[in-house]
Design a protein around this motif. Structure first.
Motif, mmCIF file in Angstrom:
data_model
loop_
_atom_site.group_PDB
_atom_site.id
_atom_site.type_symbol
_atom_site.label_atom_id
_atom_site.label_comp_id
_atom_site.label_asym_id
_atom_site.label_seq_id
_atom_site.Cartn_x
_atom_site.Cartn_y
_atom_site.Cartn_z
ATOM 1 N N LEU A 266 0.993 -1.192 -0.084
ATOM 2 C CA LEU A 266 -0.198 -0.034 0.023
ATOM 3 C C LEU A 266 0.916 1.318 -0.003
ATOM 4 O O LEU A 266 0.621 2.191 -0.661
ATOM 5 C CB LEU A 266 -0.901 -0.138 1.185
ATOM 6 C CG LEU A 266 -1.949 -1.124 0.987
ATOM 7 C CD1 LEU A 266 -2.757 -0.840 2.469
ATOM 8 C CD2 LEU A 266 -2.912 -0.948 -0.064
ATOM 9 N N GLN A 267 1.886 1.192 0.791
ATOM 10 C CA GLN A 267 2.896 2.414 0.833
ATOM 11 C C GLN A 267 3.555 2.631 -0.363
ATOM 12 O O GLN A 267 3.598 3.808 -0.967
ATOM 13 C CB GLN A 267 3.811 2.398 1.829
ATOM 14 C CG GLN A 267 3.411 2.486 3.207
ATOM 15 C CD GLN A 267 4.664 2.093 4.166
ATOM 16 O OE1 GLN A 267 5.644 2.271 3.884
ATOM 17 N NE2 GLN A 267 4.305 1.762 5.498
ATOM 18 N N GLN A 270 0.782 4.110 -2.802
ATOM 19 C CA GLN A 270 0.542 5.492 -2.490
ATOM 20 C C GLN A 270 1.555 6.520 -2.988
ATOM 21 O O GLN A 270 1.414 7.510 -3.437
ATOM 22 C CB GLN A 270 0.499 5.672 -0.972
ATOM 23 C CG GLN A 270 -0.715 5.031 -0.308
ATOM 24 C CD GLN A 270 -0.743 5.202 1.445
ATOM 25 O OE1 GLN A 270 -0.339 3.988 1.848
ATOM 26 N NE2 GLN A 270 -1.154 6.386 1.697
ATOM 27 N N GLU A 271 2.864 6.020 -2.863
ATOM 28 C CA GLU A 271 3.741 6.742 -3.228
ATOM 29 C C GLU A 271 3.966 6.789 -4.970
ATOM 30 O O GLU A 271 4.226 8.017 -5.531
ATOM 31 C CB GLU A 271 5.126 6.150 -2.824
ATOM 32 C CG GLU A 271 6.469 6.907 -3.198
ATOM 33 C CD GLU A 271 7.833 6.428 -2.646
ATOM 34 O OE1 GLU A 271 8.434 5.635 -3.467
ATOM 35 O OE2 GLU A 271 8.137 6.825 -1.313
ATOM 36 N N TYR A 273 1.533 6.237 -7.156
ATOM 37 C CA TYR A 273 0.155 6.500 -7.822
ATOM 38 C C TYR A 273 -0.202 8.056 -7.264
ATOM 39 O O TYR A 273 -1.391 8.337 -7.435
ATOM 40 C CB TYR A 273 -0.499 5.536 -8.073
ATOM 41 C CG TYR A 273 -0.383 4.511 -8.965
ATOM 42 C CD1 TYR A 273 -0.110 4.795 -10.294
ATOM 43 C CD2 TYR A 273 0.225 3.214 -8.347
ATOM 44 C CE1 TYR A 273 0.373 3.341 -11.162
ATOM 45 C CE2 TYR A 273 0.677 2.073 -9.181
ATOM 46 C CZ TYR A 273 0.585 2.447 -10.513
ATOM 47 O OH TYR A 273 1.001 1.140 -11.244
ATOM 48 N N SER A 274 0.589 8.504 -5.974
ATOM 49 C CA SER A 274 -0.108 9.647 -5.388
ATOM 50 C C SER A 274 -1.739 9.253 -5.012
ATOM 51 O O SER A 274 -2.554 10.040 -5.281
ATOM 52 C CB SER A 274 -0.026 10.742 -6.211
ATOM 53 O OG SER A 274 1.364 11.225 -6.793
ATOM 54 N N LEU A 275 -1.931 8.215 -4.148
ATOM 55 C CA LEU A 275 -3.077 7.674 -3.754
ATOM 56 C C LEU A 275 -3.055 7.983 -2.266
ATOM 57 O O LEU A 275 -2.059 8.019 -1.471
ATOM 58 C CB LEU A 275 -3.352 6.335 -3.900
ATOM 59 C CG LEU A 275 -3.309 6.064 -5.559
ATOM 60 C CD1 LEU A 275 -3.185 4.345 -5.697
ATOM 61 C CD2 LEU A 275 -4.573 6.446 -6.068
ATOM 62 N N ASP A 276 -4.151 8.149 -1.563
ATOM 63 C CA ASP A 276 -4.267 8.058 -0.131
ATOM 64 C C ASP A 276 -4.469 6.363 0.157
ATOM 65 O O ASP A 276 -4.627 5.531 -0.818
ATOM 66 C CB ASP A 276 -5.435 8.992 0.517
ATOM 67 C CG ASP A 276 -6.950 8.384 -0.223
ATOM 68 O OD1 ASP A 276 -7.243 7.124 -0.158
ATOM 69 O OD2 ASP A 276 -7.608 9.358 0.115
ATOM 70 N N LYS A 277 -4.467 6.094 1.533
ATOM 71 C CA LYS A 277 -4.449 4.801 1.731
ATOM 72 C C LYS A 277 -5.758 3.914 1.548
ATOM 73 O O LYS A 277 -5.573 2.807 0.879
ATOM 74 C CB LYS A 277 -4.254 4.422 3.105
ATOM 75 C CG LYS A 277 -4.007 3.121 3.418
ATOM 76 C CD LYS A 277 -3.442 2.730 4.961
ATOM 77 C CE LYS A 277 -1.970 2.797 5.167
ATOM 78 N NZ LYS A 277 -1.649 2.359 6.549
ATOM 79 N N GLU A 279 -7.850 4.733 -1.108
ATOM 80 C CA GLU A 279 -7.649 4.587 -2.631
ATOM 81 C C GLU A 279 -6.921 3.376 -3.130
ATOM 82 O O GLU A 279 -7.019 2.645 -3.854
ATOM 83 C CB GLU A 279 -7.186 5.844 -3.369
ATOM 84 C CG GLU A 279 -8.335 7.111 -3.167
ATOM 85 C CD GLU A 279 -7.644 8.377 -3.419
ATOM 86 O OE1 GLU A 279 -8.577 9.305 -3.872
ATOM 87 O OE2 GLU A 279 -6.462 8.638 -3.281
ATOM 88 N N ALA A 280 -5.774 3.527 -2.283
ATOM 89 C CA ALA A 280 -4.486 2.228 -2.587
ATOM 90 C C ALA A 280 -5.260 0.908 -2.364
ATOM 91 O O ALA A 280 -5.225 -0.027 -2.816
ATOM 92 C CB ALA A 280 -3.484 2.767 -1.692
#
Length: 314
Positions: A266-267, A270-271, A273-277, A279-280
């Motif tokens: 998930l991290q 997030q990094e 694709y510029s997602l929040d958790k 969304e990830a």
């Protein structure tokens, strides 16, 4: 200018436990590469003419584990950094082996193989066709080879000498078949100099390593490049492999190991694709594979895989 160093396995370069107090066999700079060979899990090497050579650990440990080359000091490495290990090449030796049954371990007990005689299977490895062949009874079998190193590790910060069997946050007996040639592994640094070690060559393995052994083999060539990262955004072991991004989790509890691997992937998402958790997590549920790395090394291993190209912004 980066430098390529060459090492040949010998007693002075081998150890069978981890310790932050072991003297490094050499020091290198970030950006340098090392070419080396490794010996077999049985602390030996058998030549094609049948001659056998045995090796010893320079540390004279009790409870000797896997034969490891190292430790190698990376100048400038400090706790909190991340060490990148790029796997440029891995070439197995001409032979390997694995065993099954005959050991009183939990997974043998479940499938009824604790009391059976241990079976040893000897494999002949063809580096040209990348296949392994073995006889079981009066039949022959072949498997494709996908060589990787079972152990790549930085030294743990805890005091004392530590077994090579369980993987840790700083690496160790990860036994992940994804870490083939072309992969890059990222390991947290816990001690000054990182003190990296490598060993436990595998010519082929299934996820889980269910018998307790892969095709255990020496490696005739292992080519690694080391790069330090001073301010990593990810603080757990992860990798970029030919098949995808991989995050690892290790714990006695398979559920906890799974959660750690999931947190890591998930991290990464997030990094990347510029997602929040949240969304990830939604996207991970339709793209990420959770796989059991191994079940036989004390702690359980899980790796979460995000395949390359599976997620695209339309």
């Amino acid at each position: 200018m980066s430098t390529t160093h060459r090492l040949e396995a010998k007693n002075d370069f081998l150890h069978g436990t981890f310790s932050k107090d072991y003297e490094p066999i050499m020091s290198i700079q970030s950006g340098d590469s090392i070419e080396l060979n490794t010996i077999g899990l049985e602390w030996g090497y058998t030549y094609e003419d049948g001659k056998e050579e045995k090796f010893l650990s320079r540390e004279n440990e009790d409870g000797l584990g896997h034969p490891l080359i190292g430790p190698i000091r990376i100048e400038g490495a400090q706790p909190g950094m991340m060490l990148e290990i790029k796997i440029n090449d891995i070439i197995p030796s001409w032979y390997g082996w694995n065993v099954a049954g005959g050991a009183n371990v939990w997974h043998n007990s479940i499938v009824g193989l604790t009391e059976t005689p241990q079976l040893r299977v000897d494999w002949e490895l063809n580096r040209d066709t990348m296949t392994g062949k073995a006889k079981i009874g009066d039949r022959s079998f072949s498997v494709p080879l996908a060589p990787f190193m079972g152990i790549m590790a930085n030294a743990p910060a805890d005091e004392g000498a530590h077994s090579t069997i369980p993987p840790r946050n700083c690496g160790g007996n990860i036994d992940c078949k994804e870490l083939v040639k072309g992969s890059t592994l990222y390991l947290p640094v816990e001690v000054d100099g990182a003190l990296f070690s490598v060993g436990d060559g595998h010519a082929a393995q299934g996820d889980g390593e269910v018998s307790g052994t892969a095709i255990e083999c020496p490696m005739d060539k292992v080519d690694l490049t080391f790069t330090l990262h001073g301010q990593p955004t990810l603080t757990m072991p992860h990798a970029h492999t030919p098949s995808g991004w991989v995050a690892f989790g290790f714990d006695d509890d398979l559920n906890k190991a799974t959660a750690i691997a999931l947190e890591g992937i998930l991290q990464i998402m997030q990094e990347k694709y510029s997602l929040d958790k949240t969304e990830a997590m939604a996207l991970a549920s339709v793209t990420v594979d959770l796989r059991i790395t191994q079940i036989v090394n004390g702690v359980k291993g899980v790796h979460a895989v995000l395949p390359h190209g599976v997620l695209k912004e339309a």
